[in-house]
Enzyme design. Sequence first.
Site, PDB file in Angstrom:
ATOM      1  N   LYS A  16       0.840  -1.208   0.000  1.00 49.54           N
ATOM      2  CA  LYS A  16       0.000   0.000   0.000  1.00 49.54           C
ATOM      3  C   LYS A  16       0.869   1.249   0.000  1.00 49.54           C
ATOM      4  CE  LYS A  16      -4.196   0.664   2.066  1.00 49.54           C
ATOM      5  NZ  LYS A  16      -5.106   0.899   3.209  1.00 49.54           N
ATOM      6  N   SER A  44      -6.353  11.225  -0.776  1.00 49.60           N
ATOM      7  CA  SER A  44      -6.565  11.819   0.559  1.00 49.60           C
ATOM      8  C   SER A  44      -5.630  13.006   0.763  1.00 49.60           C
ATOM      9  CB  SER A  44      -6.358  10.771   1.649  1.00 49.60           C
ATOM     10  OG  SER A  44      -5.048  10.249   1.557  1.00 49.60           O
TER      11      SER A  44
HETATM   12  P1  NAD Z   1     -10.429  11.822   7.947  1.00 54.23           P
HETATM   13  O1  NAD Z   1      -9.744  12.944   7.258  1.00 54.23           O
HETATM   14  O2  NAD Z   1     -11.779  11.437   7.478  1.00 54.23           O
HETATM   15  O3  NAD Z   1     -10.513  12.159   9.498  1.00 54.23           O
HETATM   16  C1  NAD Z   1      -9.342  12.444  10.218  1.00 54.23           C
HETATM   17  C2  NAD Z   1      -9.633  13.511  11.263  1.00 54.23           C
HETATM   18  O4  NAD Z   1      -9.910  14.728  10.604  1.00 54.23           O
HETATM   19  C3  NAD Z   1     -10.839  13.214  12.103  1.00 54.23           C
HETATM   20  O5  NAD Z   1     -10.341  12.788  13.338  1.00 54.23           O
HETATM   21  C4  NAD Z   1     -11.594  14.515  12.210  1.00 54.23           C
HETATM   22  O6  NAD Z   1     -11.440  15.071  13.494  1.00 54.23           O
HETATM   23  C5  NAD Z   1     -10.928  15.438  11.294  1.00 54.23           C
HETATM   24  N1  NAD Z   1     -11.834  16.009  10.297  1.00 54.23           N
HETATM   25  C6  NAD Z   1     -12.244  15.433   9.146  1.00 54.23           C
HETATM   26  N2  NAD Z   1     -13.022  16.266   8.457  1.00 54.23           N
HETATM   27  C7  NAD Z   1     -13.110  17.414   9.187  1.00 54.23           C
HETATM   28  C8  NAD Z   1     -13.779  18.656   9.005  1.00 54.23           C
HETATM   29  N3  NAD Z   1     -14.511  18.896   7.907  1.00 54.23           N
HETATM   30  N4  NAD Z   1     -13.638  19.600   9.971  1.00 54.23           N
HETATM   31  C9  NAD Z   1     -12.899  19.368  11.068  1.00 54.23           C
HETATM   32  N5  NAD Z   1     -12.243  18.200  11.300  1.00 54.23           N
HETATM   33  C10 NAD Z   1     -12.352  17.246  10.369  1.00 54.23           C
HETATM   34  O7  NAD Z   1      -9.424  10.571   7.969  1.00 54.23           O
HETATM   35  P2  NAD Z   1      -9.639   9.080   7.440  1.00 54.23           P
HETATM   36  O8  NAD Z   1      -9.786   9.108   5.964  1.00 54.23           O
HETATM   37  O9  NAD Z   1     -10.639   8.406   8.274  1.00 54.23           O
HETATM   38  O10 NAD Z   1      -8.210   8.458   7.747  1.00 54.23           O
HETATM   39  C11 NAD Z   1      -7.809   7.993   9.040  1.00 54.23           C
HETATM   40  C12 NAD Z   1      -6.606   7.084   8.863  1.00 54.23           C
HETATM   41  O11 NAD Z   1      -7.004   5.934   8.118  1.00 54.23           O
HETATM   42  C13 NAD Z   1      -5.465   7.729   8.084  1.00 54.23           C
HETATM   43  O12 NAD Z   1      -4.239   7.280   8.567  1.00 54.23           O
HETATM   44  C14 NAD Z   1      -5.676   7.199   6.660  1.00 54.23           C
HETATM   45  O13 NAD Z   1      -4.487   7.144   5.926  1.00 54.23           O
HETATM   46  C15 NAD Z   1      -6.192   5.808   6.961  1.00 54.23           C
HETATM   47  N6  NAD Z   1      -7.017   5.188   5.903  1.00 54.23           N
HETATM   48  C16 NAD Z   1      -8.009   5.907   5.285  1.00 54.23           C
HETATM   49  C17 NAD Z   1      -8.786   5.275   4.319  1.00 54.23           C
HETATM   50  C18 NAD Z   1      -9.966   5.970   3.664  1.00 54.23           C
HETATM   51  O14 NAD Z   1     -10.536   5.434   2.713  1.00 54.23           O
HETATM   52  N7  NAD Z   1     -10.413   7.135   4.129  1.00 54.23           N
HETATM   53  C19 NAD Z   1      -8.538   3.933   3.989  1.00 54.23           C
HETATM   54  C20 NAD Z   1      -7.536   3.234   4.664  1.00 54.23           C
HETATM   55  C21 NAD Z   1      -6.776   3.879   5.628  1.00 54.23           C
END
Ligand code: NAD
Length: 332
Positions: free
Chosen positions: A204, A275
Amino acid sequence: MDIVTTSSTSSFRQTRKEMMKIAIIGAGAMGSLFGARLASLAEVWLVDAWAEHIEAIRRDGLRLINLDGSIWQVSVKATTDPAAVDDPVDLAIIFVKSYQTAQAAAWAAPMLGADGLALTMQNGLGNLEVMAEVLGAERCVQGVTSHGATLLGPGQVRHAGAAATYLATRPSIDARVRRIAELFTRAGFETHLSDNLDSLLWGKLVINVGINALTAILRVRNGVLAEVAPARALMDAAVDEAVAVAQALGVTLPYADARARTREVALATAANRSSMLADVLRGFPTEIGVINGAIVREGARLGIPTPVNQTLVWLVQALEATTAARVLAGGG
Ligand code: NAD
């Protein structure tokens, strides 16, 4: 569309006493997805600093759009205050972005019961080590998931893609990891155990090294990298350096031709915003440090030059630091 309302106290055959207690620290896209699906099978707490999101979940429940288009409105406990998770938890799932991992581990520390484990399924390299510094290596578990999720707004998440999840096991924690894997599988996340996830984690990582930083710098969707020759040359060069580092570490990648595989993924996800691009566009920090940054760090340790990845790291860090100074077309 069918809306199914589920509840964390729904009538599953287990009693509350037998239910696993889980805190999901970082309730963004992935934390919300796992939280929504686990909520009827375990006692789940979502913990996140984003107040608007937590308030929406407390008020209306968490709205999950499933892959088949069905919608669940899930009742689940949610808080911005880690101290609100009063009972000891069996499992803390760390799903913050990498630059918040140390903080999330510090939040998890007082929550974990005597046999509690902390699991990371974040992308990139080094999250487990950061958690281990805070919690001790014996309580930390590496996972890799190929599920995808997108936040649609406060309290709303879409399941964007499904594939297998893997958890790393070892003899001292095998029974507990097995129980977690069974629970995940019941929740719809097909989960397998392995004693070594390096190949999957690096598989990945190498693809993210090729796609994430370049799409963020160029502000393009993934497919452009495979179609535009100079962008493809940069992608290939970043991937080559990552492969050299992986080989020096003795990691066997899960594909034979990393350049071809990365192009293939860029094309298969051609319309997606990575992302890292999404983070740059919303002015948030990125995970550059655990993706291209990890290649630079490991390369330096092993004596392998990584000039392309170093340049990508500096460019993304410069982007992060200059959001407010950006000159826009037609602007002043
Ligand atoms: P995300 O960006 O959705 O959320 C991360 C943080 O950002 C949250 O804790 C939240 O507090 C904050 N956040 C998000 N949107 C916001 C907004 N509009 N305003 C204020 N705060 C906000 O992160 P994610 O995609 O869930 O990723 C988390 C982990 O998982 C990362 O390490 C990522 O690499 C990994 N991951 C993500 C995916 C995916 O498809 N999203 C897949 C596999 C692994």
